[in-house]
Write an enzyme that holds these catalytic residues in place. Structure first.
Site, short mmCIF file in Angstrom:
data_model
loop_
_atom_site.label_atom_id
_atom_site.label_comp_id
_atom_site.label_asym_id
_atom_site.label_seq_id
_atom_site.Cartn_x
_atom_site.Cartn_y
_atom_site.Cartn_z
CG ASP A 1 0.65 -2.33 6.34
OD1 ASP A 1 -0.25 -2.42 7.19
OD2 ASP A 1 0.52 -1.72 5.27
CG HIS B 1 -1.93 0.96 1.36
ND1 HIS B 1 -1.69 2.26 1.72
CD2 HIS B 1 -3.27 0.86 1.16
CE1 HIS B 1 -2.84 2.92 1.74
NE2 HIS B 1 -3.82 2.10 1.39
CE LYS C 1 -7.21 -0.46 5.97
NZ LYS C 1 -8.10 0.37 5.18
CD GLN D 1 -6.60 -4.48 3.84
OE1 GLN D 1 -7.58 -5.21 4.03
NE2 GLN D 1 -6.71 -3.19 3.62
CB CYS E 1 -3.73 3.40 -1.62
SG CYS E 1 -4.91 4.72 -1.36
#
Lengths: 154, 420
Positions: B214, B137, B240, B217, B378
């Site tokens: 990261d 991202h 999220k 997600q 993104c």
């Protein structure tokens, strides 16, 4: 509630499939990049100015049906216009698609098929990308791509 | 069947998972859009909130609201207690060793920027190398580009194959004594690829490089254990994972966080201030300048409680089944091409369609009550790699149903009607 058919008018779909003036102009006097960072639509607009008028205009790039049809139809109506005439038409078009302002039929002509866009706020920038690029091209602001960002307040 | 599914499931089944009962916990899911029942398939962008999260925030403002860490009165003590309890919930949720390894930030993006500016600027020198991947991202690209500009460090990018999987051989070749940091997504928001971050961390550590994962997600969709992964930093966003916006978590190993300079100056992050010198607070407070997002933290705690009660293994198993179902449907739909076919994959269905631009697809689906995203997500380098300007993306959560995916595919038929 606007129906999808008001957005995807036959003429728009037809210009999307068979865009007019979808080519480069080798001896263009202006070459302007337009970009919508939200959806990735890109347009390169070619302008050939002669005696203060748009002698030739064309575009290349990729985008959704609305942005492509808008660019295509724009090229067909801008050819032969002076800079002030083109700017005035851009203004009428922008107000019609962004706020649903009633446009005089004689002022917009066949561009009236884009009136339905105002019912789809997420798509206004698709319709105005080519016109933003045109305005930048007419001003010769060709150093960097124009984007559709920053027009939220308009 | 999706070949990656079995591995994701890890032998588990979604047995006993009652999706209809879960849906009742999310008030927005019973709403209608343009007269049609909402089918919310944009969970990679943000997720919906269960009533328990909404109630927790409501109760905070109606009965607890006060500033934290200044506890001379009852409400402030209460607010501090709820705030710090949420930190422990976050710690336990990702299995961090200590509560002080949990830093509250605005979201995954701020967590990455914090590490880049605090850890990065004090540890990277000209010629040092940062490794990221093609499928990051923008929030896991741009902070490192900024750091590279500031320090003279070099950014290297792990390539992918046509399925959207990282090429680990290439990654191995990139690693070296100049590698100072590897920053990689746990799961790709644009393709769904689940990266082998445990193995990648192990490989990086052989070169004494630090690893940031990261997890924006991943955290909402699978069990995450930062100690098992042995990553040095891990970030995720509250919104999220069914919590509020504006709150997220940065996990860092305590010894690293202790050695890092503060990110921002202000209240709460100090222990002693004079105009001559300021002594900084201990971790985690050193990194939490200013009055924090108290409602956000407490709401996030409620969200983590909620998904823990449902069960992350069960969520992963159910979503795996849903992904396999959606993959089958979309693969059979005329003119549809799925982008992102990794063997290890989470609930992302990114696709293109002949004759119809993703933006047009999204508008037509919207009128059917189906919320998806269209664009570059993104992740512009991913779009470039697959030579598409954009994709349409349906992203799943455990409250989605097979029936919603049936509606998605039926609505694609409407797209075909318009764009014949």
């Amino acid at each position: 509630m606007a129906d999808l058919n008001e957005l995807y008018q036959e003429m728009i779909l037809e210009h999307n499939t068979k865009p007019r003036n979808f080519r480069a102009i080798a001896d263009a006097s202006r070459k302007t990049e337009g970009y919508n960072p939200l959806c990735g639509d890109r347009i390169t607009l070619f302008l050939k100015m002669e005696n203060g008028r748009v002698a030739d205009i064309s575009f290349q790039g990729s985008g959704c049906a609305i942005s492509k049809a808008s660019a295509s139809m724009m090229t067909t109506v801008i050819k032969g216009k002076t800079k002030p005439e083109a700017e005035a038409l851009a203004d009428v078009f922008r107000r019609m698609v962004s706020s649903g302002a009633q446009a005089a039929p004689e002022a917009v002509g066949k561009l009236a098929v884009f009136a339905g866009v105002s019912e789809f706020p997420a798509r206004v920038k698709c319709a105005t990308l080519a016109w933003h690029t045109l305005l930048a091209g007419l001003e010769e602001k060709t150093d960097h791509p124009v984007t559709t960002e920053g027009e939220n307040g308009s | 069947m999706n070949p990656g599914k079995e591995q994701i499931l890890n032998g588990e089944r979604s047995a006993g998972f009652d999706v209809q009962a879960c849906r009742k916990d999310f008030p927005i899911l019973s709403s209608t859009v343009f007269g049609k029942p909402l089918a919310y398939l944009d969970n990679a962008a943000t997720t919906q909130k269960p009533q328990s999260v909404i109630d927790t925030i409501h109760n905070y403002y109606t009965g607890i609201n006060a500033n934290v860490h200044r506890g001379v009165h009852y409400l402030s003590e209460q607010a501090t207690c709820f705030y710090e309890n949420a930190r422990v919930k976050a710690q336990q949720f990702i299995n961090a060793a200590e509560f002080r390894e949990i830093i509250f930030v605005r979201g995954a993006t701020e967590g990455i920027n914090l590490v880049a500016q605090s850890f990065g600027r004090s540890n990277l020198r000209r010629g040092d190398e940062i490794i990221i991947s093609t499928i990051e991202h923008h929030s896991n690209i741009v902070p490192w580009q900024m750091l590279a500009e500031q320090t003279g460090a070099v950014l290297k990018v792990i390539p992918i194959n046509d399925d959207g999987e990282l090429l680990l051989d290439e990654y191995e070749k990139m690693l070296g004594k100049r590698t100072k940091l590897v920053a990689v997504g746990h799961m790709s928001n644009a393709l769904g690829t689940i990266n082998p971050v445990k193995k990648m961390a192990e490989m990086a550590h052989q070169w004494n490089a630090r690893v940031l994962v990261d997890g924006a997600q991943a955290v909402p969709h699978m069990p995450v254990d930062v100690r098992a992964l042995d990553c040095d930093f891990y970030v995720f966003s509250g919104h999220k994972v069914f919590g509020p916006t504006g709150i997220g978590v940065l996990y860092g190993k305590a010894e690293l966080l202790e050695a890092m300079p503060p990110y921002q100056g202000g209240g709460d992050m100090i222990s002693w201030v004079t105009f001559g010198k300021t002594l900084y607070n201990t971790i985690p407070y050193k990194f939490e300048a200013g009055t924090p997002h108290i409602e956000g933290v407490i709401g996030l705690g409620a969200a983590l409680d909620y998904v823990s009660a449902v069960g992350m293994n069960r969520i992963a198993a159910y979503e795996g089944e849903l992904l396999a179902y959606g993959t089958r449907l979309l693969s059979a739909a005329p003119g549809v091409k799925i982008i992102g076919t990794a063997r290890q994959k989470g609930g992302i269905l990114s696709f293109t369609m002949e004759h119809a631009h993703p933006h047009d697809i999204a508008t037509i689906l919207d009128r059917e009550g189906i919320a998806i995203r269209a664009g570059h997500h993104c992740a512009m380098p991913v779009m470039e790699r697959f030579a598409v300007p954009a994709t349409a993306r349906a992203s799943l959560a455990f409250y989605n149903t097979q029936e919603e995916l049936d509606r998605l595919v039926a609505a694609l038929g409407r797209v075909r009607e318009i764009f014949r």
